[in-house]
Scaffold this motif. Structure first.
Motif, PDB file in Angstrom:
ATOM      1  N   ASN A  15       0.814  -1.214   0.000  1.00 51.94           N
ATOM      2  CA  ASN A  15       0.000   0.000   0.000  1.00 51.94           C
ATOM      3  C   ASN A  15       0.847   1.264   0.000  1.00 51.94           C
ATOM      4  OD1 ASN A  15      -2.329   1.591   0.315  1.00 51.94           O
ATOM      5  ND2 ASN A  15      -2.007   1.650   2.534  1.00 51.94           N
ATOM      6  N   ALA A  16       1.992   1.199   0.705  1.00 52.40           N
ATOM      7  CA  ALA A  16       2.755   2.429   0.943  1.00 52.40           C
ATOM      8  C   ALA A  16       4.084   2.519   0.205  1.00 52.40           C
ATOM      9  CB  ALA A  16       3.008   2.556   2.449  1.00 52.40           C
ATOM     10  N   ARG A 124      -3.169  -1.263  -7.731  1.00 53.63           N
ATOM     11  CA  ARG A 124      -2.168  -0.414  -7.068  1.00 53.63           C
ATOM     12  C   ARG A 124      -1.825   0.819  -7.906  1.00 53.63           C
ATOM     13  NH1 ARG A 124      -1.915  -2.230  -1.860  1.00 53.63           N
ATOM     14  NH2 ARG A 124      -1.267  -4.367  -1.696  1.00 53.63           N
ATOM     15  N   LYS A 165       2.618 -12.841   4.195  1.00 53.67           N
ATOM     16  CA  LYS A 165       2.153 -11.773   5.083  1.00 53.67           C
ATOM     17  C   LYS A 165       1.129 -12.448   6.000  1.00 53.67           C
ATOM     18  CE  LYS A 165       0.200  -7.089   4.712  1.00 53.67           C
ATOM     19  NZ  LYS A 165      -0.548  -6.135   3.883  1.00 53.67           N
ATOM     20  N   LYS A 167      -0.480 -11.838   8.876  1.00 57.36           N
ATOM     21  CA  LYS A 167      -1.556 -11.082   9.542  1.00 57.36           C
ATOM     22  C   LYS A 167      -1.795 -11.582  10.975  1.00 57.36           C
ATOM     23  CE  LYS A 167      -3.285  -8.052   7.810  1.00 57.36           C
ATOM     24  NZ  LYS A 167      -2.855  -6.627   7.724  1.00 57.36           N
ATOM     25  N   ARG A 190      -9.974 -12.314  12.836  1.00 59.60           N
ATOM     26  CA  ARG A 190     -10.081 -11.045  12.119  1.00 59.60           C
ATOM     27  C   ARG A 190      -9.772 -11.211  10.636  1.00 59.60           C
ATOM     28  NH1 ARG A 190      -6.880  -6.467  10.647  1.00 59.60           N
ATOM     29  NH2 ARG A 190      -8.143  -4.576  10.645  1.00 59.60           N
ATOM     30  N   MET A 194     -12.226 -10.267   7.685  1.00 63.99           N
ATOM     31  CA  MET A 194     -11.829  -9.221   6.723  1.00 63.99           C
ATOM     32  C   MET A 194     -12.036  -9.684   5.268  1.00 63.99           C
ATOM     33  SD  MET A 194     -10.565  -6.332   8.114  1.00 63.99           S
ATOM     34  CE  MET A 194      -9.362  -5.611   7.017  1.00 63.99           C
ATOM     35  N   LYS A 198     -13.555  -7.344   2.307  1.00 66.87           N
ATOM     36  CA  LYS A 198     -12.737  -7.163   1.100  1.00 66.87           C
ATOM     37  C   LYS A 198     -13.501  -7.604  -0.159  1.00 66.87           C
ATOM     38  CE  LYS A 198      -8.042  -7.403   2.923  1.00 66.87           C
ATOM     39  NZ  LYS A 198      -6.729  -8.012   2.752  1.00 66.87           N
ATOM     40  N   LYS A 203     -12.096  -5.694  -3.226  1.00 70.15           N
ATOM     41  CA  LYS A 203     -10.628  -5.733  -3.085  1.00 70.15           C
ATOM     42  C   LYS A 203     -10.092  -7.106  -3.456  1.00 70.15           C
ATOM     43  CE  LYS A 203      -7.730  -3.585  -0.046  1.00 70.15           C
ATOM     44  NZ  LYS A 203      -7.148  -3.244   1.262  1.00 70.15           N
ATOM     45  N   ASN A 236      -2.759 -10.756  -1.273  1.00 67.94           N
ATOM     46  CA  ASN A 236      -1.519 -10.012  -0.951  1.00 67.94           C
ATOM     47  C   ASN A 236      -0.775 -10.718   0.186  1.00 67.94           C
ATOM     48  OD1 ASN A 236      -3.178  -9.453   1.158  1.00 67.94           O
ATOM     49  ND2 ASN A 236      -2.891  -7.240   1.160  1.00 67.94           N
ATOM     50  N   ASP A 361       1.211  -6.438  10.623  1.00 66.40           N
ATOM     51  CA  ASP A 361       1.174  -6.128   9.186  1.00 66.40           C
ATOM     52  C   ASP A 361       2.512  -6.446   8.490  1.00 66.40           C
ATOM     53  OD1 ASP A 361      -0.431  -5.146   7.061  1.00 66.40           O
ATOM     54  OD2 ASP A 361       0.723  -3.278   7.066  1.00 66.40           O
ATOM     55  N   HIS A 410      -3.919   4.332  14.604  1.00 63.27           N
ATOM     56  CA  HIS A 410      -4.065   2.925  14.184  1.00 63.27           C
ATOM     57  C   HIS A 410      -5.221   2.227  14.887  1.00 63.27           C
ATOM     58  CE1 HIS A 410      -3.378  -1.414  13.890  1.00 63.27           C
ATOM     59  NE2 HIS A 410      -2.816  -1.131  12.734  1.00 63.27           N
ATOM     60  N   LYS A 413      -8.604   3.112  13.528  1.00 63.07           N
ATOM     61  CA  LYS A 413      -8.820   2.505  12.218  1.00 63.07           C
ATOM     62  C   LYS A 413      -9.068   1.000  12.351  1.00 63.07           C
ATOM     63  CE  LYS A 413      -5.941   1.285   8.652  1.00 63.07           C
ATOM     64  NZ  LYS A 413      -4.711   1.304   7.905  1.00 63.07           N
ATOM     65  N   THR A 417     -12.297  -0.885  10.867  1.00 63.29           N
ATOM     66  CA  THR A 417     -12.220  -1.888   9.792  1.00 63.29           C
ATOM     67  C   THR A 417     -12.657  -3.268  10.308  1.00 63.29           C
ATOM     68  OG1 THR A 417      -9.857  -2.151  10.264  1.00 63.29           O
ATOM     69  CG2 THR A 417     -10.418  -0.783   8.378  1.00 63.29           C
TER      70      THR A 417
HETATM   71  O1  LIG Z   1      -5.841  -2.984   8.729  1.00 65.55           O
HETATM   72  P1  LIG Z   1      -5.488  -4.169   7.888  1.00 65.55           P
HETATM   73  O2  LIG Z   1      -5.306  -5.414   8.677  1.00 65.55           O
HETATM   74  O3  LIG Z   1      -6.449  -4.354   6.746  1.00 65.55           O
HETATM   75  O4  LIG Z   1      -4.043  -3.896   7.276  1.00 65.55           O
HETATM   76  C1  LIG Z   1      -3.738  -2.994   6.221  1.00 65.55           C
HETATM   77  C2  LIG Z   1      -3.336  -3.823   5.013  1.00 65.55           C
HETATM   78  O5  LIG Z   1      -4.475  -4.510   4.550  1.00 65.55           O
HETATM   79  P2  LIG Z   1      -4.587  -6.081   4.416  1.00 65.55           P
HETATM   80  O6  LIG Z   1      -5.747  -6.452   5.261  1.00 65.55           O
HETATM   81  O7  LIG Z   1      -3.319  -6.722   4.843  1.00 65.55           O
HETATM   82  O8  LIG Z   1      -4.882  -6.315   2.968  1.00 65.55           O
HETATM   83  C3  LIG Z   1      -2.835  -2.918   3.895  1.00 65.55           C
HETATM   84  O9  LIG Z   1      -2.401  -3.747   2.836  1.00 65.55           O
HETATM   85  P3  LIG Z   1      -3.049  -3.669   1.382  1.00 65.55           P
HETATM   86  O10 LIG Z   1      -2.994  -2.280   0.916  1.00 65.55           O
HETATM   87  O11 LIG Z   1      -4.475  -4.175   1.508  1.00 65.55           O
HETATM   88  O12 LIG Z   1      -2.202  -4.604   0.571  1.00 65.55           O
HETATM   89  C4  LIG Z   1      -1.658  -2.078   4.371  1.00 65.55           C
HETATM   90  O13 LIG Z   1      -0.591  -2.937   4.687  1.00 65.55           O
HETATM   91  C5  LIG Z   1      -2.043  -1.244   5.571  1.00 65.55           C
HETATM   92  O14 LIG Z   1      -0.885  -0.621   6.090  1.00 65.55           O
HETATM   93  P4  LIG Z   1      -0.521   0.929   5.817  1.00 65.55           P
HETATM   94  O15 LIG Z   1      -1.794   1.681   6.069  1.00 65.55           O
HETATM   95  O16 LIG Z   1      -0.098   0.979   4.396  1.00 65.55           O
HETATM   96  O17 LIG Z   1       0.563   1.227   6.774  1.00 65.55           O
HETATM   97  C6  LIG Z   1      -2.617  -2.112   6.692  1.00 65.55           C
HETATM   98  O18 LIG Z   1      -3.141  -1.236   7.667  1.00 65.55           O
HETATM   99  P5  LIG Z   1      -2.712  -1.208   9.187  1.00 65.55           P
HETATM  100  O19 LIG Z   1      -3.792  -1.906   9.949  1.00 65.55           O
HETATM  101  O20 LIG Z   1      -1.415  -1.925   9.333  1.00 65.55           O
HETATM  102  O21 LIG Z   1      -2.641   0.228   9.507  1.00 65.55           O
END
Ligand SMILES: O=P(O)(O)O[C@@H]1[C@@H](OP(=O)(O)O)[C@H](OP(=O)(O)O)[C@H](O)[C@H](OP(=O)(O)O)[C@H]1OP(=O)(O)O
Ligand SMILES: Nc1ncnc2c1ncn2[C@@H]1O[C@H](COP(=O)(O)OP(=O)(O)OP(=O)(O)O)[C@@H](O)[C@H]1O
Length: 426
Positions: A15-16, A124, A165, A167, A190, A194, A198, A203, A236, A361, A410, A413, A417
């Motif tokens: 994402n970043a 992306r 990854k 989680k 979780r 999720m 998604k 997603k 991912n 993460d 965090h 959020k 979520t």
């Molecule tokens: O909240 P989550 O568990 O969905 O995690 C986010 C990730 O989603 P995921 O579920 O792994 O697809 C998310 O990944 P994707 O963009 O979905 O690949 C990011 O890693 C995000 O971190 P940040 O905001 O970029 O620092 C992650 O956000 P943080 O929770 O780490 O802030």
């Protein structure tokens, strides 16, 4: 580094950050991204990073006066300090600290964007690399030269790396979450919950049967089920690299699951061997005996990650009582860094939660190459050697990547979520 003269290959992105490999040096360049439509905050960050030395030794000692600090970003010195701190807690064997900060010119940026364009996942492309700096790190999908010294690797096979990854490996319960999140009595963890939000938000196109609780269980059959689920539906959460090239994942041009089985020497042997290596590597303690971490017992990577992740579980009640600004500041992380801690006992509850958010993460890269010679039983004292049931021996390494600090909002959020996820379960 003069990027105009160097071969760069698209590695992967989250994402970043977008990452390119620099095969000539067995390094990667990790570049921050920003929305195409918004003005990047990292370009402002760059003005700080430009005024800093590019040599990270100097960088580590550099402090930007707090009046000049931008609240919504962590400067390179703080990022570096945070990674080093995690190295102390987790074990430096599992972590790569950036070697240097590379200054990226507009021309470099355009070159990198054009190299990456064909491989970037469609979802992306709303972001592009931004700012004028990136971090140079060792390439975790290759085995480091010092590990390979005096070891004969099978020349007819390739180096493979599986990235997972994982989680959140612990389960939210009503008791833990103090009724802040309506779990709908679903019994799902979780990650599994999720999957529903998604899918609803497009997603993902199909639900995965991967469950982090299986992977983190340490039980052979459950771990195998988890790894097979990731292979069938990588989303991912899984990537495969062959000699540093991304061959399987969510990128454009990825192999299909059905293509994997006939691919390369490793896959000819069948998935069983690969799954066995991944499982065994996740359960191996790679920490050198002379290295001490802040955990009393030395642990395998899964246990280490889970222990830190569970700091969120332990401090959930505290976090739910605190009120937070909904802005992207890094005050908690800055407080941690000011403390110079060596053990988790030195941390306040919100600081413990913050570390755990990072580990919820992160990604694990398991890198391996088959060895040429039969090893004697004695050699297996070297934790990097893994013997499989078919009698082969592999040189292996485990690295944790993406250990970025998470902002103060965090928890807010996370609650939002997670609530959305459980509400989406049909
Ligand atoms: O909240 P989550 O568990 O969905 O995690 C986010 C990730 O989603 P995921 O579920 O792994 O697809 C998310 O990944 P994707 O963009 O979905 O690949 C990011 O890693 C995000 O971190 P940040 O905001 O970029 O620092 C992650 O956000 P943080 O929770 O780490 O802030
Ligand atoms: N040191 C490394 N060596 C090899 N590959 C790496 C390294 N660091 C990152 N990568 C690759 O680049 C990808 C993107 O990097 P990273 O996970 O840091 O991005 P991110 O945007 O911070 O991710 P996320 O969305 O999970 O927050 C990783 O998933 C991994 O495939």
């Amino acid at each position: 580094m003069d990027f105009s003269q160097i071969e760069l290959i698209y590695r992967a992105e989250g994402n970043a950050n977008l990452v390119v490999a620099i095969p000539q040096y067995k390094k990667v360049l990790r570049l921050p991204k920003a929305n195409i439509s918004t003005k990047s905050s990292s370009s402002t960050a760059t003005s700080s990073s430009r005024s800093l030395s590019c040599d990270l030794k100097g960088l580590a000692n550099t402090r930007i006066p707090s009046s000049e600090q931008q609240e919504d970003i962590l400067n390179p010195a703080d990022n570096l300090a945070y990674t080093k701190l995690l190295g102390t807690l987790i074990g430096s064997e599992y972590i790569y600290v950036p070697d240097s900060v590379a200054i990226i010119s507009q021309t470099d940026s355009e070159k990198i964007s054009s190299i990456c364009r064909p491989f970037r996942p469609a979802h992306r492309r709303d972001k592009k690399i931004c700012g004028q700096f990136g971090y140079i790190l060792p390439d975790a999908t290759l085995l480091p030269d010092n590990l390979c010294a005096n070891i004969q690797l099978l020349p007819t096979t390739n180096t493979f790396a599986i990235e997972i990854k994982p989680k959140q490996g612990w389960k939210l319960t009503e008791t833990v979450n103090s009724n802040l999140i309506d779990l709908r009595n679903s019994g799902k963890c979780r990650y599994c919950a999720m999957q529903f939000s998604k899918l609803k938000n497009c997603k993902i196109s199909a639900l995965s049967s991967y469950c982090p609780l299986d992977l983190f269980s340490g039980i052979q059959s459950r771990m195998e089920t988890a790894i097979h689920a990731l292979l069938r539906c990588p989303q991912n959460n899984l990537r495969i690299f062959e000699n540093g090239n991304l061959i399987y994942g969510d990128h454009s041009g990825s192999l299909l699951f059905t293509d994997l089985q006939g691919r390369g020497s490793l896959f000819e042997k069948n998935f069983k061997t690969m799954v066995e290596i991944v499982r065994k590597a996740l359960l191996t303690n790679y920490i050198h005996s002379e290295e001490t971490t802040s955990f009393d017992e030395r642990s395998c990577v899964l246990e280490t990650i889970l222990k830190i992740q569970q700091l969120a579980e332990e401090n959930f009640a505290f976090m739910s009582k605190r009120s937070y600004e909904d802005c992207k500041s890094y005050q908690v992380v800055r407080n941690i860094l000011r403390k110079n801690i060596t053990t988790l006992d030195d941390l306040l509850p919100e600081e413990r939660y913050s570390l755990s958010a990072t580990l919820m993460d992160c990604s694990i890269i398991i890198t391996f190459h088959e060895m040429a010679l039969e090893k004697k039983e004695d050699d297996f004292k070297n934790s990097h050697f893994i013997k499989t049931e078919d009698g082969s021996t592999f040189l292996t390494k485990v690295t944790i990547v993406d250990l970025d600090a998470k902002p103060d909002n965090h928890f807010r959020k996370y609650v939002n979520t997670t609530n959305e996820a459980y509400a989406s379960i049909s």
